[in-house]
Motif scaffolding. Structure first.
Motif, short mmCIF file in Angstrom:
data_model
loop_
_atom_site.label_atom_id
_atom_site.label_comp_id
_atom_site.label_asym_id
_atom_site.label_seq_id
_atom_site.Cartn_x
_atom_site.Cartn_y
_atom_site.Cartn_z
N ILE A 13 -15.01 6.72 2.75
CA ILE A 13 -13.63 6.69 3.23
C ILE A 13 -13.58 7.48 4.54
O ILE A 13 -13.81 8.69 4.54
CB ILE A 13 -12.67 7.29 2.19
N PHE B 146 -18.07 6.84 -1.35
CA PHE B 146 -17.05 5.83 -1.08
C PHE B 146 -16.86 5.50 0.40
O PHE B 146 -16.17 4.53 0.73
CB PHE B 146 -15.70 6.28 -1.67
N ARG C 219 -9.99 -2.64 -1.52
CA ARG C 219 -10.18 -2.38 -0.08
C ARG C 219 -8.88 -1.95 0.59
O ARG C 219 -8.56 -2.36 1.71
CB ARG C 219 -10.74 -3.63 0.64
N THR D 220 -10.29 1.49 -3.53
CA THR D 220 -11.11 1.50 -2.31
C THR D 220 -12.21 0.45 -2.37
O THR D 220 -12.33 -0.39 -1.47
CB THR D 220 -11.72 2.89 -2.09
N THR E 263 -10.35 5.62 -7.13
CA THR E 263 -10.95 5.26 -5.84
C THR E 263 -11.85 4.03 -5.99
O THR E 263 -11.89 3.17 -5.10
CB THR E 263 -11.76 6.44 -5.28
N GLN E 264 -12.57 3.96 -7.09
CA GLN E 264 -13.40 2.77 -7.31
C GLN E 264 -12.56 1.50 -7.32
O GLN E 264 -13.00 0.45 -6.82
CB GLN E 264 -14.16 2.93 -8.63
N ALA F 9 -8.17 10.50 -1.12
CA ALA F 9 -9.06 11.49 -0.49
C ALA F 9 -8.37 12.84 -0.39
O ALA F 9 -8.98 13.89 -0.63
CB ALA F 9 -9.49 11.00 0.89
N SER G 252 -6.50 4.79 -0.23
CA SER G 252 -7.77 5.49 -0.07
C SER G 252 -7.57 6.84 0.62
O SER G 252 -8.17 7.85 0.24
CB SER G 252 -8.75 4.63 0.74
N GLU H 147 0.83 -1.21 0.00
CA GLU H 147 0.00 0.00 0.00
C GLU H 147 0.86 1.25 0.00
O GLU H 147 0.55 2.24 -0.67
CB GLU H 147 -0.94 -0.01 1.20
#
Length: 361
Positions: free
Chosen positions: A166, A164, A111, A107, A103-104, A120, A116, A55
């Motif tokens: 987040i 979303f 996941r 996130t 993001t789709q 943001a 994410s 990540e």
């Protein structure tokens, strides 16, 4: 018979089979039937910035990508003549659309936590860029332009959070609300002379009062998230955490800095009582942010009052914090058992294991 675990419930939420509200209600019902009101493994305050180094690797890539794109397009932020505002809004809109698609994937599909959070932040920057261009298009003065930028960015972040969920976006929304409200006040000609004026109630201007009012509003919103998910198994509790991160300093800094600035013995005693009250409040709601915000002022007060002899109390304060961190659950259980019943107490995070038997079916 095989029993569903909380990990199974979380997986069901992630797969879209049930909502977060349904998941929280399901866990609460399960615990009540098993006689386990308020007991979760570890009884810790959930907090997660990333799940693995991959990540971090992706965040580095996203950051470089965003900086490169912003370097090519963000220069329009400084071009206020001609149709510079139009190019600013177009580039910002393209950025927002690209971030939505990213993001789709990262996130909703992968996941991932850290990407994410990064996305943001990038969305907030791009939304501010779009708002800045809109402000220039309206030919407003610089404070008006900044206020419009903050307001539009906050509104777009609300839509982003709704789409979303987040949790970190909630912190950005809170900061956007602060910036927008401060901007509205500054349009009237009132400007803080120093950053201290944002927290000093004795300073001229309404900024400190606005800070503590917005902090209280943020606290109410954070508590609504927390109390809707007392077992902290969904993103509601995580959203509440980030609101506490913003609300706690706004409240504690305003009151503590004002009392510290007064400098009298009475004000110093009130400061100690206030920090202790915040500590009990933090333990009661199981959020450490209020406690962390107040510790700095105790250190500052020690240096102010005792000067060179302040290191012994600071040493003792450190020992107290370590002990509190190590025995948080035990201390919280004792405090919660001593407190009388009050509205919402049973909707606070778990603090003890009940012995009630499962009702007969």
């Amino acid at each position: 018979m095989t029993h569903l675990t909380k990990d199974d419930v979380r997986a069901a939420v992630g797969a879209g089979m049930i909502s977060e509200a349904q998941a929280a209600s399901l866990i609460a019902l399960s615990d009540a039937r098993r006689g386990v009101r308020e007991h979760i493994s570890g009884l810790d305050e959930p907090f997660e910035l990333f799940k693995g180094f991959n990540e971090i690797f992706i965040v580095v890539g996203l950051s470089i990508l965003f900086m490169g794109w912003f370097g090519l397009t963000g220069l329009n932020l400084f071009e206020m003549s001609g149709i510079g505002f139009l190019r600013t809004m177009v580039f910002a809109a393209l950025t927002l659309v690209a971030i939505v698609f990213l993001t789709q994937y990262f996130t909703l599909k992968r996941r991932m936590v850290a990407p994410s959070i990064a996305l943001a932040i990038f969305f907030g920057v791009a939304a501010s860029q779009f708002g800045m261009g809109f402000g220039w298009m309206m030919r407003g003065e610089f404070p008006v332009t900044l206020t419009l930028s903050a307001g539009i960015a906050t509104a777009l972040l609300c839509v982003y959070y709704w789409a979303f969920r987040i949790p970190f976006a909630m912190a950005l929304i809170a900061l956007g609300v602060f910036a927008t409200c401060f901007g509205v006040v500054s349009i009237g000609g009132s400007l803080p002379e120093t950053p201290r004026d944002l927290f000093l109630l004795s300073a001229e201007g309404p900024f400190a009062v606005l800070t503590i009012v917005l902090g209280l509003v943020g606290l109410i919103a954070a508590m609504s998230f927390d109390m809707s998910d007392p077992h902290r198994i969904t993103r509601r509790a995580a959203s509440g955490f980030w609101l506490h991160v913003i609300a706690a300093p706004a409240i504690v800094n305003t009151v503590s800095l004002t009392l510290l600035d007064i400098g009298t013995i009475t004000a110093q005693l009130v400061l100690i009582v206030f920090v202790l009250a915040m500590a009990i409040f933090a333990i009661t709601i199981d959020r450490r942010s209020f406690l962390v915000s107040g510790v700095g002022y105790i250190v500052a007060l020690a240096f102010t009052v005792m000067e060179g002899a302040a290191f012994l109390p600071i040493l003792l304060l450190g020992l107290v914090l370590i002990f509190l961190g190590a025995q948080w659950e035990t201390i919280r259980r004792a405090i919660m058992n001593m407190l009388p019943g009050f509205p919402g107490k049973t909707r606070l995070p778990p603090w003890e294991l009940l012995t009630a038997e499962e009702p007969a079916s």
